[in-house]
Design an enzyme around this catalytic site. Structure first.
Site, short mmCIF file in Angstrom:
data_model
loop_
_atom_site.label_atom_id
_atom_site.label_comp_id
_atom_site.label_asym_id
_atom_site.label_seq_id
_atom_site.Cartn_x
_atom_site.Cartn_y
_atom_site.Cartn_z
CB SER A 114 2.52 -0.10 1.65
OG SER A 114 2.99 -1.51 2.56
CE1 TYR B 86 -2.85 -1.83 2.35
CE2 TYR B 86 -0.28 -3.22 2.43
CZ TYR B 86 -1.35 -1.84 2.38
OH TYR B 86 -0.82 -0.84 3.46
#
Length: 260
Positions: free
Chosen positions: A143, A156
């Site tokens: 990501s 995350y």
């Protein structure tokens, strides 16, 4: 299909029933690969099977037993497995350590590690013998959060930084037989994130968040909010045994460029 660069490839995509995973799976198929997807959602699996000729296995891709059976299915049916692509993930919806209780933090952190990191490492471990025999490759999904303090909360982001490290270390460990790379997408429209059960976060369609696409576009150099299809070319390139023959330990940032 005119692009046949992956015509000899047999690819297993974990979590490929929707969003970026589906974009990668469809991109692989369009490049000529035989593609098998493991997808937990029966609805997503049914839709993918109806709309494409991708083979779909309904199951939890964080389960070692499910992944083991899927690998065996690909090898038994096709004779080899040439690429493993991991797209399984859970989101933290920007949870902050400032507001989590001790119990919430511990449970959420364990869930995030298990789903985003441990399941990927377990899957890669199980795939190693088949990939080694085929001189194949691994593609992990990271990501923009693995490079910038954006796109999620610290839980995350930490999981995606861990996968960034996994790419670097596995590339060394698996060389020269198996290449290991990653794709780091930026904010993407047309996706839904599964939230942390530990924090009672329901699945949220990011398209329903007012102004999200505009906010993403403003934060990119290209001025766009990407779609799952925009990331597919990066996955296809990294899985190409000819075009990416000497590419390993690399992460492609398909995030539109960071404006700030």
């Amino acid at each position: 299909m005119t692009d046949q660069r992956l015509a000899a490839s047999n690819i297993l995509v974990l979590g490929g029933g929707s969003g970026i995973g589906r974009g990668a799976a469809v991109g692989y198929r369009r490049a000529g690969a035989h593609v098998t997807v493991v997808e937990r959602s029966a609805d997503n699996a049914e839709k993918l099977a109806a709309e494409t000729d991708v083979e779909v296995i309904v199951g939890d891709a964080t389960s070692a037993a499910v992944v083991r059976d899927a690998i065996r299915s690909v090898v038994d049916a096709r004779g080899s497995m040439t690429n493993l692509t991991c797209c399984v993930g859970v989101f933290d919806h920007y949870a902050s350590l400032r507001t989590l209780t001790d119990e919430e933090f511990e449970q959420a952190a364990e869930e995030m590690w298990r789903v985003n990191v441990l399941s990927a490492l377990s899957s890669v471990k199980q795939a190693w013998p088949s990939l080694n025999e085929a001189r194949g490759s691994v593609t992990l999904t990271l990501s923009e959060s693995a490079f910038h303090p954006t796109g999620g909360g610290v839980l995350y982001a930490a999981s995606k930084w861990a996968l960034r490290g996994a790419v670097a270390h596995l590339a060394v460990d698996f060389a020269p037989r198996v290449r290991v790379n990653g794709v780091a997408p930026g904010g993407t429209t047309g996706t839904a994130f599964s939230g942390l059960r530990a924090l009672r976060q329901d699945q949220v369609s990011v398209d329903a968040v007012d102004g999200r696409d505009e906010r993403i576009a403003r934060g990119t150099l290209m001025g766009v909010a990407s779609t799952p299809e925009d990331h597919a070319a990066a996955y296809v390139y990294l899985a190409d045994p000819v075009g990416a023959r000497v590419v390993t330990g690399t992460v492609i940032n398909s995030d539109g460029g960071h404006a700030h």
